[in-house]
Scaffold this active site. Sequence first.
Site, PDB file in Angstrom:
ATOM      1  N   GLU A  42     -24.045  -4.687  43.406  1.00 39.63           N
ATOM      2  CA  GLU A  42     -22.722  -5.272  43.630  1.00 39.63           C
ATOM      3  C   GLU A  42     -22.499  -5.396  45.131  1.00 39.63           C
ATOM      4  O   GLU A  42     -22.793  -4.475  45.892  1.00 39.63           O
ATOM      5  CB  GLU A  42     -21.621  -4.389  43.038  1.00 39.63           C
ATOM      6  CG  GLU A  42     -21.531  -4.421  41.537  1.00 39.63           C
ATOM      7  CD  GLU A  42     -20.777  -5.629  40.988  1.00 39.63           C
ATOM      8  OE1 GLU A  42     -20.246  -6.445  41.770  1.00 39.63           O
ATOM      9  OE2 GLU A  42     -20.717  -5.752  39.751  1.00 39.63           O
ATOM     10  N   HIS A  99     -25.769 -13.093  39.132  1.00 38.95           N
ATOM     11  CA  HIS A  99     -25.180 -12.959  37.796  1.00 38.95           C
ATOM     12  C   HIS A  99     -24.957 -14.351  37.202  1.00 38.95           C
ATOM     13  O   HIS A  99     -25.094 -14.556  35.993  1.00 38.95           O
ATOM     14  CB  HIS A  99     -23.871 -12.179  37.912  1.00 38.95           C
ATOM     15  CG  HIS A  99     -23.410 -11.573  36.643  1.00 38.95           C
ATOM     16  ND1 HIS A  99     -22.204 -10.925  36.553  1.00 38.95           N
ATOM     17  CD2 HIS A  99     -23.959 -11.481  35.408  1.00 38.95           C
ATOM     18  CE1 HIS A  99     -22.027 -10.473  35.322  1.00 38.95           C
ATOM     19  NE2 HIS A  99     -23.087 -10.796  34.609  1.00 38.95           N
ATOM     20  N   ASP A 107     -20.697 -15.229  40.017  1.00 42.43           N
ATOM     21  CA  ASP A 107     -21.030 -14.409  41.183  1.00 42.43           C
ATOM     22  C   ASP A 107     -22.537 -14.332  41.410  1.00 42.43           C
ATOM     23  O   ASP A 107     -23.303 -14.460  40.464  1.00 42.43           O
ATOM     24  CB  ASP A 107     -20.407 -13.008  41.050  1.00 42.43           C
ATOM     25  CG  ASP A 107     -20.850 -12.239  39.814  1.00 42.43           C
ATOM     26  OD1 ASP A 107     -20.784 -12.791  38.700  1.00 42.43           O
ATOM     27  OD2 ASP A 107     -21.250 -11.076  39.958  1.00 42.43           O
TER      28      ASP A 107
END
Length: 184
Positions: free
Chosen positions: A90, A129, A141
């Site tokens: 992330e 993603h 994303d």
Amino acid sequence: MEIVSYPVLHKSKRPSERIDCIVLHDTGGKTAAATLAWFCHENSKVSSHYLVGKDGRIYRCVEEEEKAWHAGTSNLWGEDNVNDFSIGIEIVDDSDIDPYPDEQLASLFDLCADIIFRRKIPLNRVIGHQHIGVPRGRKVDPGKDFPWYDFLMTLGERVVRKRVVMRKVVLLLCCGFVVGCSVM
């Protein structure tokens, strides 16, 4: 590269030892602290192996040998359940307008290059993603502001450079055991 350990709740056992993919995400949130708090919330049911803050700080949330819950319903080249064989990263990013900070990208390069080198992951398996979410278009994303071309070119250069350095080290170590060997 310094990595801060920050274990989170949501993880499980992988079905096999195979790890051959990196999935990049953006958090959609403003801070690493907010993302870490969400990862630790009992109702979130999400996690990633790593989180890279805007300041470049890297957090390890789930050990690589465990399955993080980052990809959701997903498919990569005909194979479902991408969480089973991927490492999720992330990246803190709250907008698709602001560019990613240099410190953050530098840490992301270092982290990805390290994982690629250790796990022998090809560059075409470093994906977003957006590339694996099912149905297609469900996820966007790390976003249109993520510099994919520059990122992959720079990442490839770093991996090659690291490999060349390692080969020189091996050569030097081997030649240390051979009488009369000279290395230029």
